[in-house]
Design a protein around this motif. Structure first.
Motif, PDB file in Angstrom:
ATOM      1  N   PHE A  88      -7.341  -2.527   2.888  1.00  0.00           N
ATOM      2  CA  PHE A  88      -8.162  -3.474   3.640  1.00  0.00           C
ATOM      3  C   PHE A  88      -7.263  -4.367   4.491  1.00  0.00           C
ATOM      4  O   PHE A  88      -7.611  -4.721   5.612  1.00  0.00           O
ATOM      5  CB  PHE A  88      -8.982  -4.326   2.653  1.00  0.00           C
ATOM      6  N   LEU A  89      -6.107  -4.740   3.932  1.00  0.00           N
ATOM      7  CA  LEU A  89      -5.109  -5.555   4.610  1.00  0.00           C
ATOM      8  C   LEU A  89      -3.756  -4.850   4.533  1.00  0.00           C
ATOM      9  O   LEU A  89      -3.482  -4.144   3.580  1.00  0.00           O
ATOM     10  CB  LEU A  89      -4.971  -6.923   3.924  1.00  0.00           C
ATOM     11  N   GLY A  90      -2.907  -5.078   5.504  1.00  0.00           N
ATOM     12  CA  GLY A  90      -1.549  -4.567   5.450  1.00  0.00           C
ATOM     13  C   GLY A  90      -1.411  -3.138   5.950  1.00  0.00           C
ATOM     14  O   GLY A  90      -2.375  -2.509   6.369  1.00  0.00           O
ATOM     15  N   GLU A  91      -0.165  -2.658   5.889  1.00  0.00           N
ATOM     16  CA  GLU A  91       0.157  -1.306   6.338  1.00  0.00           C
ATOM     17  C   GLU A  91       0.824  -0.540   5.204  1.00  0.00           C
ATOM     18  O   GLU A  91       1.582  -1.120   4.420  1.00  0.00           O
ATOM     19  CB  GLU A  91       1.131  -1.368   7.523  1.00  0.00           C
ATOM     20  N   LYS A  92       0.590   0.747   5.153  1.00  0.00           N
ATOM     21  CA  LYS A  92       1.202   1.591   4.136  1.00  0.00           C
ATOM     22  C   LYS A  92       2.721   1.452   4.195  1.00  0.00           C
ATOM     23  O   LYS A  92       3.318   1.475   5.264  1.00  0.00           O
ATOM     24  CB  LYS A  92       0.806   3.054   4.328  1.00  0.00           C
ATOM     25  N   GLY A  93       3.310   1.292   3.025  1.00  0.00           N
ATOM     26  CA  GLY A  93       4.751   1.213   2.907  1.00  0.00           C
ATOM     27  C   GLY A  93       5.364  -0.147   3.178  1.00  0.00           C
ATOM     28  O   GLY A  93       6.567  -0.319   3.009  1.00  0.00           O
TER      29      GLY A  93
ATOM     30  N   PRO B 232       0.836  -1.202   0.000  1.00  0.00           N
ATOM     31  CA  PRO B 232       0.000   0.000   0.000  1.00  0.00           C
ATOM     32  C   PRO B 232       0.881   1.266   0.000  1.00  0.00           C
ATOM     33  O   PRO B 232       1.824   1.364   0.782  1.00  0.00           O
ATOM     34  CB  PRO B 232      -0.794  -0.101   1.306  1.00  0.00           C
ATOM     35  N   LEU B 233       0.569   2.183  -0.879  1.00  0.00           N
ATOM     36  CA  LEU B 233       1.330   3.431  -0.994  1.00  0.00           C
ATOM     37  C   LEU B 233       0.635   4.567  -0.259  1.00  0.00           C
ATOM     38  O   LEU B 233      -0.515   4.441   0.177  1.00  0.00           O
ATOM     39  CB  LEU B 233       1.510   3.789  -2.472  1.00  0.00           C
ATOM     40  N   VAL B 234       1.330   5.688  -0.156  1.00  0.00           N
ATOM     41  CA  VAL B 234       0.756   6.887   0.463  1.00  0.00           C
ATOM     42  C   VAL B 234      -0.538   7.230  -0.270  1.00  0.00           C
ATOM     43  O   VAL B 234      -0.601   7.182  -1.501  1.00  0.00           O
ATOM     44  CB  VAL B 234       1.759   8.061   0.378  1.00  0.00           C
ATOM     45  N   GLY B 235      -1.568   7.545   0.459  1.00  0.00           N
ATOM     46  CA  GLY B 235      -2.870   7.871  -0.132  1.00  0.00           C
ATOM     47  C   GLY B 235      -3.810   6.681  -0.202  1.00  0.00           C
ATOM     48  O   GLY B 235      -4.985   6.839  -0.494  1.00  0.00           O
TER      49      GLY B 235
END
Length: 104
Positions: free
Chosen positions: A53-58, A46-49
Motif C-alpha cells: 500500500f505504501l513504499g517500494e519493493k526492496g 516490501p519483499l518480492v511478491g
C-alpha cells in the motif's frame, strides 16, 4: 474477553476503529467506542511478491502509524478481526490478540 492491538497508518485510523466498533469491539460495560491509541513510527521493507500500500519493493519504508488497543467479547473476536482486515489498507496488517483474565 480479549484485547486487540493493531497498527495502522494515520490515513486509515478512524476507518479501522469504526469497523471494529461496528463489529461490536470496544465495549466496556455501559460504554461503547472505547479505544486507546498512540502515534509512533512503523517501518517495513516490501519483499518480492508483495503488493505494498505504501513504499517500494526492496526499500525500507518508515511511516507515521497509530497503535490502537481495544477490548472485545469472546463471541465477537472473529467478526472484529475480519472487520479490521477488511478496513485496513495493508496486505498483512500487524495485530496482536491477548486473552484477558478477570480479578475481583
Amino acid at each position: 474477553m480479549f484485547k486487540i492491538c493493531y497498527f495502522v497508518p494515520a490515513s486509515h485510523l478512524e476507518e479501522t476503529k469504526q469497523a471494529m466498533f461496528d463489529a461490536g469491539a470496544g465495549k466496556i460495560g455501559d460504554y461503547d467506542s472505547c479505544a486507546w491509541q498512540c502515534e509512533g513510527q512503523g517501518q517495513f521493507r516490501p519483499l518480492v511478491g508483495s503488493n505494498p500500500f505504501l513504499g517500494e519493493k526492496g526499500k525500507l519504508e518508515t511511516v507515521k502509524e497509530f497503535k490502537v488497543e481495544l477490548v472485545c467479547d469472546d463471541e465477537l473476536i472473529v467478526d472484529a478481526l475480519t472487520a479490521l482486515k477488511r478496513a485496513h489498507p495493508y496486505e498483512e496488517p500487524a495485530y496482536e490478540v491477548y486473552k484477558l483474565e478477570y480479578f475481583s
